[in-house]
Design a protein around this motif. Structure first.
Motif, PDB file in Angstrom:
ATOM      1  N   GLU A  67       0.837  -1.198   0.000  1.00  0.00           N
ATOM      2  CA  GLU A  67       0.000   0.000   0.000  1.00  0.00           C
ATOM      3  C   GLU A  67       0.877   1.256   0.000  1.00  0.00           C
ATOM      4  N   ARG A  68       0.532   2.215  -0.856  1.00  0.00           N
ATOM      5  CA  ARG A  68       1.299   3.466  -0.880  1.00  0.00           C
ATOM      6  C   ARG A  68       1.052   4.310   0.371  1.00  0.00           C
ATOM      7  N   ASP A  69      -0.182   4.257   0.866  1.00  0.00           N
ATOM      8  CA  ASP A  69      -0.555   5.058   2.026  1.00  0.00           C
ATOM      9  C   ASP A  69      -1.171   4.139   3.083  1.00  0.00           C
TER      10      ASP A  69
END
Length: 535
Positions: A67-69
């Motif tokens: 997940e990027r965030d």
């Protein structure tokens, strides 16, 4: 497609935020032995439930790898089963002792000035309220926010409760409880505060679609039951069957003569190596430490795919693996390689494997009691340096790459623990946060020295320290156990603990009786300073 005006776009966004997750976001999973059919959120992964867990039936945790965030914490959802039963009748108050008669001075003197009132045991967990209060640390059951016309299925009615945080608890949660007169099946969701609104929609959908039925034995269970009936070489078939039938999606199982491996790693070469090496190292344990009686227990060896999964399963923070006797389970994970660095990757996994497998073996070898930590942890680290030959036999024991530099620095700085102190350390002293790293390294070096030093081998008394300790431990434990049985106290936890303390005390006193411990310590210092770390 015609372009929508800006207010319409906002309206659609608002509707999307209110809408429940779509069916495509869920996957049906059946648990016939539990009597459950669950619509699992696809973004959540099943996590194995600890073997000794009393209440949690199924557990899911959101997978945020890649997940990027990522969210501040992984949202999780547990399904809990609580059977209702009436509370036991309170124990009757003891009859008051009669007042001493005139002249009965002995009884008068022996009577305590104040009576100590024993607190009654807490009532059993039979409701969602009690479960949250006693098992869900950091929360208490909040207000009922159920629909005006709650959902039903058969005798069950669905209730929804807020979970109120206690103290400085920063997590947030929600409880969904299907209640009947006989049983409660509750879904407990926990996440970070800022994610609660979104996660509640997912949890509510899972709760509303949960299908509850009578538990039945699945065809898979029946298949494995027949499998073990046809293979008498595999001891403890009931234990193996329990492990097989409790395995969740993403985990595989393999049997060996004395172990059952449960793993989620895709590293098949590691699993083959572990299976072979476990049996080989066990032969070395048997040769060095003949058991007090036949060991019929089988240990489950759980290999998580990485450190994150190990932590989610319940691995203690900062640990690389652990042996948990009540569950008969040895747990560790597949270590990442670090560009060919010595003591990393598969080699790290094997170091932990040999260490924890020794704890499992010695516990049953003595008769379900643990030795002193210097002996137990020291030998665990000693065997972690095992090198196997092409026949799968232990050819030699090498220097432990994790411990050698730590103990050499401690010796140089004169920060090691004196031998006459560390040999009597109980676990709490050995694990003292300020010195545990030195204790672990020193325990390894003491065992390595007593096994590998030519000076020790030639010394009539020093060479007998380890055999005397182990033999005395077995004999003293057998006597203590027999005495507890005769007294009817063999199920009393406090009495068993005190018996284990006496057992260890007798073993260490016998092992070092007549030994000049300071002279032994000086020889250990010289030996350890000259050891070479493995390349």
């Amino acid at each position: 497609m015609p372009r929508l005006p800006q207010p319409a776009l906002f309206a659609l966004a608002a509707l999307a935020a209110l809408a429940p997750p779509s069916d495509a976001q869920f996957k049906k999973e059946k648990y016939p032995e539990l009597g459950l059919e669950v619509q699992r959120p696809r973004k959540y992964d099943p996590i194995p439930v600890q073997p000794t867990e009393e209440w949690i039936l199924v557990r899911y945790v959101e997978d945020q790898r890649g997940e990027r965030d990522p969210k501040p914490r992984n949202p999780e959802l547990s399904i809990v089963g609580i059977d209702w039963a009436p509370d036991p009748e309170p124990e009757p108050e003891p009859e008051p002792e009669p007042e001493p008669e005139d002249g009965d001075e002995e009884r008068s003197r022996s009577k305590p000035a104040t009576e100590v009132k024993r607190e009654p045991p807490p009532p059993p967990i039979t409701t969602i309220d009690r479960y949250v209060d006693r098992e869900l640390k950091g929360f208490e059951l909040g207000r009922d926010v159920s629909e005006d016309k709650p959902r039903t299925q058969g005798d069950f009615v669905l209730f929804e409760y807020e979970l109120d945080p206690r103290g400085k608890e920063r997590r947030r949660g929600r409880a969904f409880a299907w209640k009947s007169d006989a049983r409660t099946v509750a879904l407990i969701g926990i996440c970070a505060e800022e994610n609660l609104e979104d996660e509640v929609k997912t949890w509510r959908t899972v709760a509303e679609k949960l299908d509850i039925s009578e538990p039945v034995e699945s065809k898979e269970t029946q298949k494995w039951r027949r499998y073990y009936e046809r293979r008498p070489e595999y001891s403890a078939p009931d234990f193996r069957l329990k492990i097989r039938t409790s395995t969740v999606r993403g985990w595989d199982v393999e049997d060996s003569e004395n172990y059952i491996l449960v793993y989620s790693t895709t590293n098949k070469a590691l699993i083959r190596s572990i299976r072979q090496r476990l049996e080989a190292i066990r032969k070395a344990y048997l040769d060095l430490f003949p058991p007090a009686g036949p060991i019929e227990a089988v240990s489950a060896v759980r290999i998580c795919k990485d450190a994150a999964e190990y932590s989610l399963y319940g691995g203690p923070r900062g640990s690389g693996g652990y042996w948990y006797a009540p569950a008969e389970e040895l747990v560790f994970f597949d270590y990442d390689d670090k560009d060919g660095e010595r003591g990393s990757g598969k080699e790290d996994s094997l170091i932990v494997l040999y260490h924890e497998a020794f704890h499992q073996y010695i516990y049953y070898s003595v008769g379900e009691v643990a030795p002193h930590s210097w002996f137990n942890e020291g030998y665990g680290d000693y065997f972690s340096g095992a090198v196997l030959n092409s026949y799968g036999e232990v050819a030699k024991i090498g220097v432990n790459p994790w411990r050698i530099r730590t103990i050499q620095r401690a010796i140089e700085d004169y920060k090691f623990v004196p031998w006459d102190e560390i040999i009597e350390f109980e676990q709490a002293q050995y694990y003292n946060p300020s010195i545990w790293h030195i204790c672990y390294a020193q325990g390894w070096s003491m065992i390595y020295f007593l096994n590998e030093s030519s000076v020790v081998r030639k010394h009539e008394r020093w060479s007998q320290i380890l055999p005397i300790y182990f033999d005395t431990l077995k004999e003293a434990h057998a006597r203590e156990t027999e005495q507890l049985k005769k007294s009817g106290l063999d199920d009393d936890g406090k009495q068993k603990y005190e018996a284990a303390l006496r057992t260890r005390k007798k073993a260490v006193e016998a092992a070092f009786e007549g030994v000049d411990v300071k002279a032994l310590e000086r020889e250990w210092i010289d030996f350890t300073k000259d050891l070479k770390p493995p390349k």
